[in-house]
Design an enzyme around this catalytic site. Structure first.
Site, PDB file in Angstrom:
ATOM      1  N   LYS A 212      64.340 119.048   3.304  1.00 56.25           N
ATOM      2  CA  LYS A 212      63.584 118.337   4.321  1.00 56.25           C
ATOM      3  C   LYS A 212      64.296 118.939   5.694  1.00 56.25           C
ATOM      4  O   LYS A 212      65.052 119.630   5.658  1.00 56.25           O
ATOM      5  CB  LYS A 212      64.177 117.032   4.288  1.00 56.25           C
ATOM      6  CG  LYS A 212      65.646 116.616   4.790  1.00 56.25           C
ATOM      7  CD  LYS A 212      65.925 115.181   4.713  1.00 56.25           C
ATOM      8  CE  LYS A 212      67.327 114.914   5.352  1.00 56.25           C
ATOM      9  NZ  LYS A 212      68.148 113.571   4.918  1.00 56.25           N
ATOM     10  N   THR A 246      64.510 109.362   4.970  1.00 54.89           N
ATOM     11  CA  THR A 246      64.934 110.344   3.759  1.00 54.89           C
ATOM     12  C   THR A 246      64.161 109.737   2.479  1.00 54.89           C
ATOM     13  O   THR A 246      63.377 110.499   1.717  1.00 54.89           O
ATOM     14  CB  THR A 246      66.174 110.514   3.639  1.00 54.89           C
ATOM     15  OG1 THR A 246      66.824 111.098   4.938  1.00 54.89           O
ATOM     16  CG2 THR A 246      66.806 111.620   2.441  1.00 54.89           C
TER      17      THR A 246
END
Ligand code: R5P
Length: 332
Positions: A212, A246
């Site tokens: 990410k 997330t």
């Protein structure tokens, strides 16, 4: 409880190392009094009296309402809710106990706040985790007890002992008890790989890693995944849910790659902004969290959230610190 291996002898142990009639005094700030009460109840101790209020001009005022001279003082205060107020309250309580001649002052921060900026990722940024480590020590803390620091290296920012307890054994017990089949443990970012790999070892499961990036603070872009998740129960493990970005982005990616079921195990449920609503509307089936910060009522009511208490773990740490017993036994 994962750390109480010798349950048959626990009664004897508890009697031998009782804190009743000891000089241990446990205080709470306003951030999470339920946690302080749960710790006291575990140790059969009353919660000691203190007040934390606000002067009319907005400054924080605290007072320790009973003698702490020569006492072993523990102040329970995660840095959450009104974050800066919690922080100042904790610092003032440490100072008050130190100035009132406490023998030792331990700051119990089930969630150690201001840990996200633990290194400079670009120029002209502070290292807030280090700054506050200095400030707790300056205020008079002799020790810090915390749970799942955002980065373990933060322990080294202190020149006093830091006991970094972990929620992992309790989370593992829960996950194993569910007998999920064909499990893949998922790290939602590169920083979580070590933890995810421990879970995959203990659960004899495979491992997947998501990459990410954050283009802006609190904004998550998931780039790719390494590992096979198709048809599997994907268990995401992480240290905190802040905005939920997330977790949500990870679950979208896992779903698109064919995961059959998505579970999350996360220590600190900060649940800021729209996190709860977004989790409710996501493909995540269950989110298992610790009570290191208070669970918001909306999450308490939700069937998706399962909260496991770390109060016994922290209570045991207090007992062991007081009696100079091994704290690392709690991690076994
Ligand atoms: C990142 O390094 C952390 O381990 C968490 O993944 C992150 O802080 C969660 O934040 P959010 O819920 O805002 O995405």
């Amino acid at each position: 409880m994962a750390f109480l291996h010798e349950l048959t002898t626990f009664k004897e142990y508890e009697a031998k190392y009782s804190l009743v009639d000891s000089n241990v005094r446990i205080f709470s700030g306003n951030a999470h009094p339920d946690m302080a009460k749960a710790i006291c109840s575990y140790l059969n101790l009353p919660l000691s009296r203190s007040t934390a209020s606000t002067f009319t001009n907005g400054e924080t005022r605290v007072k320790i309402e009973e003698t702490v001279r020569g006492k072993d003082v523990y102040i329970v205060q995660p840095i959450c809710g009104s974050v800066n107020d919690s922080l100042v309250e904790l610092l003032l309580m440490i100072d008050a106990a130190f100035r009132a001649s406490a023998d030792a002052v331990t700051a119990i921060q089930p969630y150690y706040g201001y840990a996200k900026q633990e290194k400079k990722t670009s120029g002209r940024e502070p290292i807030s985790a280090k700054l506050f480590a200095n400030i707790y020590t300056t205020a008079g803390a002799d020790r810090v007890i915390t749970v799942d620091l955002h980065a373990a290296a933060i322990q080294g920012f202190f020149d006093i002992p830091v006991d970094n307890l972990t929620f992992s054994p309790l989370l593992l017990d829960y996950l194993i008890s569910k007998h999920y089949e064909d499990v893949v443990i998922v790290s939602p970012d590169a920083g979580g790989v070590a933890k995810a790999s421990q879970f995959s070892d203990k659960m004899h499961a495979s491992l997947a890693i998501i990459f990410k990036r954050r283009n802006r603070p609190d904004e998550v872009e998931v780039i790719d995944i390494v590992g096979d998740v198709a048809g599997k129960t994907a268990i995401i493990v992480d240290d905190m849910i802040s905005t939920g970005g997330t977790l949500i982005e990870a679950s979208r990616l896992l779903k698109s790659k064919g995961a059959k079921q998505i579970i999350a195990g996360v220590t600190h449920p900060l649940l800021a902004g729209k996190a709860i609503a977004e989790i409710e509307n996501s493909d995540i089936e269950k989110v298992i969290v610790a009570d290191t910060v208070p669970l918001p009522p909306q999450a308490e009511k939700s069937e998706k959230f399962v909260c496991i208490s770390v109060a016994p773990l922290i209570g045991e740490a207090i007992r062991r610190v007081h009696y100079n017993l091994s704290v690392s036994k709690l991690f076994d």
